[in-house]
Each structure stands twice: as structure tokens, then as C-alpha cells.
Design a protein around this motif. Structure first.
Motif, short mmCIF file in Angstrom:
data_model
loop_
_atom_site.label_atom_id
_atom_site.label_comp_id
_atom_site.label_asym_id
_atom_site.label_seq_id
_atom_site.Cartn_x
_atom_site.Cartn_y
_atom_site.Cartn_z
N SER A 1 0.86 -1.18 0.00
CA SER A 1 0.00 0.00 0.00
C SER A 1 0.90 1.23 0.00
CB SER A 1 -0.92 0.00 1.22
OG SER A 1 -0.14 -0.03 2.39
N ALA A 2 0.38 2.29 -0.55
CA ALA A 2 1.13 3.54 -0.59
C ALA A 2 1.30 4.04 0.83
CB ALA A 2 0.38 4.58 -1.42
N PRO A 3 2.45 4.66 1.13
CA PRO A 3 2.62 5.19 2.48
C PRO A 3 1.59 6.28 2.73
CG PRO A 3 4.38 5.95 1.03
CD PRO A 3 3.57 4.96 0.27
N PRO A 4 1.20 6.45 4.00
CA PRO A 4 0.19 7.47 4.27
C PRO A 4 0.70 8.84 3.86
CG PRO A 4 1.15 6.65 6.31
CD PRO A 4 1.69 5.81 5.19
N ALA A 5 -0.21 9.67 3.35
CA ALA A 5 0.17 11.02 2.93
C ALA A 5 0.58 11.82 4.16
CB ALA A 5 -1.01 11.70 2.25
N SER A 6 1.67 12.55 4.03
CA SER A 6 2.14 13.37 5.12
C SER A 6 1.49 14.74 5.01
CB SER A 6 3.67 13.50 5.03
OG SER A 6 4.11 14.43 5.99
N THR A 7 0.72 15.09 6.01
CA THR A 7 0.09 16.39 5.98
C THR A 7 0.45 17.14 7.24
OG1 THR A 7 -1.91 15.48 6.98
CG2 THR A 7 -1.87 15.65 4.58
N ALA A 8 0.95 18.28 7.04
CA ALA A 8 1.23 19.14 8.16
C ALA A 8 0.24 20.28 8.09
CB ALA A 8 2.67 19.66 8.07
N ALA A 9 -0.48 20.47 9.15
CA ALA A 9 -1.48 21.53 9.16
C ALA A 9 -0.81 22.88 8.94
CB ALA A 9 -2.21 21.51 10.49
N VAL A 10 -1.56 23.81 8.43
CA VAL A 10 -1.05 25.16 8.19
C VAL A 10 -0.80 25.84 9.53
CG1 VAL A 10 -1.57 27.40 7.15
CG2 VAL A 10 -2.25 25.31 5.99
N SER A 11 0.40 26.40 9.68
CA SER A 11 0.75 27.12 10.89
C SER A 11 1.43 28.43 10.52
CB SER A 11 1.69 26.28 11.77
OG SER A 11 2.91 26.05 11.10
N VAL A 12 1.45 29.36 11.46
CA VAL A 12 2.04 30.67 11.21
C VAL A 12 3.47 30.68 11.74
CG1 VAL A 12 1.93 33.11 11.89
CG2 VAL A 12 -0.13 31.91 11.18
N GLY A 13 4.36 31.22 10.89
CA GLY A 13 5.76 31.38 11.29
C GLY A 13 5.99 32.80 11.77
N ASN A 14 6.21 33.72 10.84
CA ASN A 14 6.53 35.10 11.17
C ASN A 14 5.36 36.03 10.85
OD1 ASN A 14 8.36 37.21 11.96
ND2 ASN A 14 8.53 37.74 9.80
N VAL A 15 5.17 37.02 11.71
CA VAL A 15 4.18 38.08 11.48
C VAL A 15 4.95 39.39 11.51
CG1 VAL A 15 2.13 39.24 12.41
CG2 VAL A 15 2.35 36.74 12.61
N ALA A 16 4.84 40.20 10.44
CA ALA A 16 5.56 41.48 10.36
C ALA A 16 4.58 42.58 10.01
CB ALA A 16 6.66 41.40 9.31
N VAL A 17 4.77 43.76 10.63
CA VAL A 17 3.90 44.92 10.41
C VAL A 17 4.76 46.06 9.86
CG1 VAL A 17 2.42 46.65 11.50
CG2 VAL A 17 2.32 44.27 12.26
N GLY A 18 4.20 46.80 8.89
CA GLY A 18 4.91 47.95 8.35
C GLY A 18 4.03 48.80 7.46
N ASN A 19 4.65 49.81 6.83
CA ASN A 19 3.88 50.75 6.01
C ASN A 19 4.09 50.57 4.51
OD1 ASN A 19 6.45 51.70 5.84
ND2 ASN A 19 6.03 53.72 6.69
N ALA A 20 4.73 49.48 4.11
CA ALA A 20 4.91 49.16 2.69
C ALA A 20 5.05 47.65 2.55
CB ALA A 20 6.13 49.88 2.12
N ILE A 21 4.74 47.18 1.34
CA ILE A 21 4.80 45.73 1.09
C ILE A 21 5.31 45.50 -0.33
CG2 ILE A 21 2.42 45.46 0.24
CD1 ILE A 21 2.31 42.98 2.15
N GLY A 22 6.06 44.43 -0.51
CA GLY A 22 6.61 44.09 -1.83
C GLY A 22 5.70 43.14 -2.59
N GLY A 23 6.10 42.85 -3.83
CA GLY A 23 5.35 41.94 -4.68
C GLY A 23 5.26 40.54 -4.11
N ASP A 24 6.18 40.19 -3.23
CA ASP A 24 6.17 38.87 -2.60
C ASP A 24 5.31 38.85 -1.34
OD1 ASP A 24 7.74 40.45 -0.96
OD2 ASP A 24 9.46 39.09 -0.95
N LYS A 25 4.58 39.93 -1.08
CA LYS A 25 3.68 40.10 0.06
C LYS A 25 4.43 40.23 1.39
CE LYS A 25 -0.18 37.76 -2.15
NZ LYS A 25 -1.13 36.68 -2.05
N LYS A 26 5.71 40.49 1.34
CA LYS A 26 6.49 40.69 2.56
C LYS A 26 6.58 42.18 2.85
CE LYS A 26 8.96 36.45 2.69
NZ LYS A 26 8.59 35.70 3.86
N VAL A 27 6.49 42.53 4.14
CA VAL A 27 6.60 43.92 4.56
C VAL A 27 8.00 44.42 4.23
CG1 VAL A 27 6.72 45.41 6.60
CG2 VAL A 27 4.85 43.79 6.35
#
Length: 155
Positions: free
Chosen positions: A39-65
Motif C-alpha cells: 500500500s502507498a505510504p500514508p500522505a504526510s500532511t502538516a497543518a497550516v501554521s504561522v511562522g513570522n508576522v511582520a507589520v509595516g507601512n509598505a509591502i513588496g510583490g512577494d507580500k512581505k513587509v
């Protein structure tokens, strides 16, 4: 002498038969292995979690402050949220104005996201006539569970 050997061999054969022992040929092959299914190995799923949160007055095309300096009253305020894991999740931002120990709700937003690895998501607030000076906070939730927060000042 032939008769003695023949009689002795007959006696041994009769004894073996009487004891119920059977002679097994030496060339008997082992039974074939049972078929196996993998049988195929069970699918590895890691729930979505938050790493870094950044606040500022401008944002780039990559959505980073990109502008994390002082936030002025007429600035649009951005928060970038780096996530890890895979799957679907609902991200929520809750913006509050902190004054005298009380938090006043400014805005709440939600985004449904589907990620296949690390990703960055963006929320923002704007007030063309200007933000009151003071302390603010943005809280980030993943599927309604607290995942991070940042305090910042508008000067």
C-alpha cells in the motif's frame, strides 16, 4: 548373503512403515511465496501554521513587509503572515486600537488559503483621513486558533 541383506532391508522398511514415518525426497521445492500487495505510504500532511508576522507601512510583490519604520497617521498599514505546512486553512486578522487598557476593534478580515508549503499572505488597513496616534495591535488566527500578534505605534 543376498537373502540376509534383503531380509534386513525388508525389516527396516516394515519398521519405518509401522512407525508411520515417510521418506521425504531431498529435492522437494519450497512452496511459492504468497503474493504481497504494497500500500502507498500514508500522505504526510502538516497543518497550516504561522511562522513570522511582520507589520509595516509598505509591502513588496512577494507580500512581505518592506517598510517597517515608523507608521504615520495617513499610511496604509500592512501585515505579512508567513505560513508553513500544507492544506486548506482560514486566516483571520483582527486589528485593534489600544487605549487606556481597552481594545477597540478597527477591522477584521478573513482569507481562505490553500498552501503546498511555505507561503506569505497579506492583510492591510487604510484610513484616508488618518489614524489616531497611539498603540495598535494586529492578531492573526488560523482556523480561529490564535497564531501570532504584533503591537505597533502610529505616530
Amino acid at each position: 548373503m543376498k537373502t540376509i541383506h534383503l531380509l534386513a532391508a525388508s525389516a527396516v522398511a516394515l519398521t519405518l512403515v509401522a512407525c508411520g514415518k515417510k521418506e521425504v525426497p531431498a529435492t522437494t521445492a519450497p512452496p511459492p511465496p504468497a503474493p504481497t500487495t504494497r500500500s502507498a505510504p500514508p500522505a504526510s500532511t502538516a497543518a497550516v501554521s504561522v511562522g513570522n508576522v511582520a507589520v509595516g507601512n509598505a509591502i513588496g510583490g512577494d507580500k512581505k513587509v518592506t517598510g517597517s519604520g515608523a507608521i504615520a497617521a495617513k499610511d496604509t498599514i500592512y501585515v505579512s503572515v508567513d505560513t508553513n505546512g500544507t492544506g486548506e486553512a482560514t486566516l483571520r486578522s483582527k486589528w485593534t486600537y489600544v487605549q487606556g487598557g481597552a481594545n477597540t476593534l478597527v477591522k477584521e478580515d478573513t482569507q481562505k488559503v490553500t498552501t503546498t508549503g511555505p507561503a506569505t499572505h497579506e492583510f492591510h488597513i487604510a484610513k484616508p483621513d488618518g489614524w489616531p496616534k497611539g498603540e495598535y495591535q494586529v492578531e492573526i488566527f488560523v482556523n480561529d486558533a490564535p497564531a501570532g500578534s504584533k503591537r505597533f505605534n502610529v505616530s
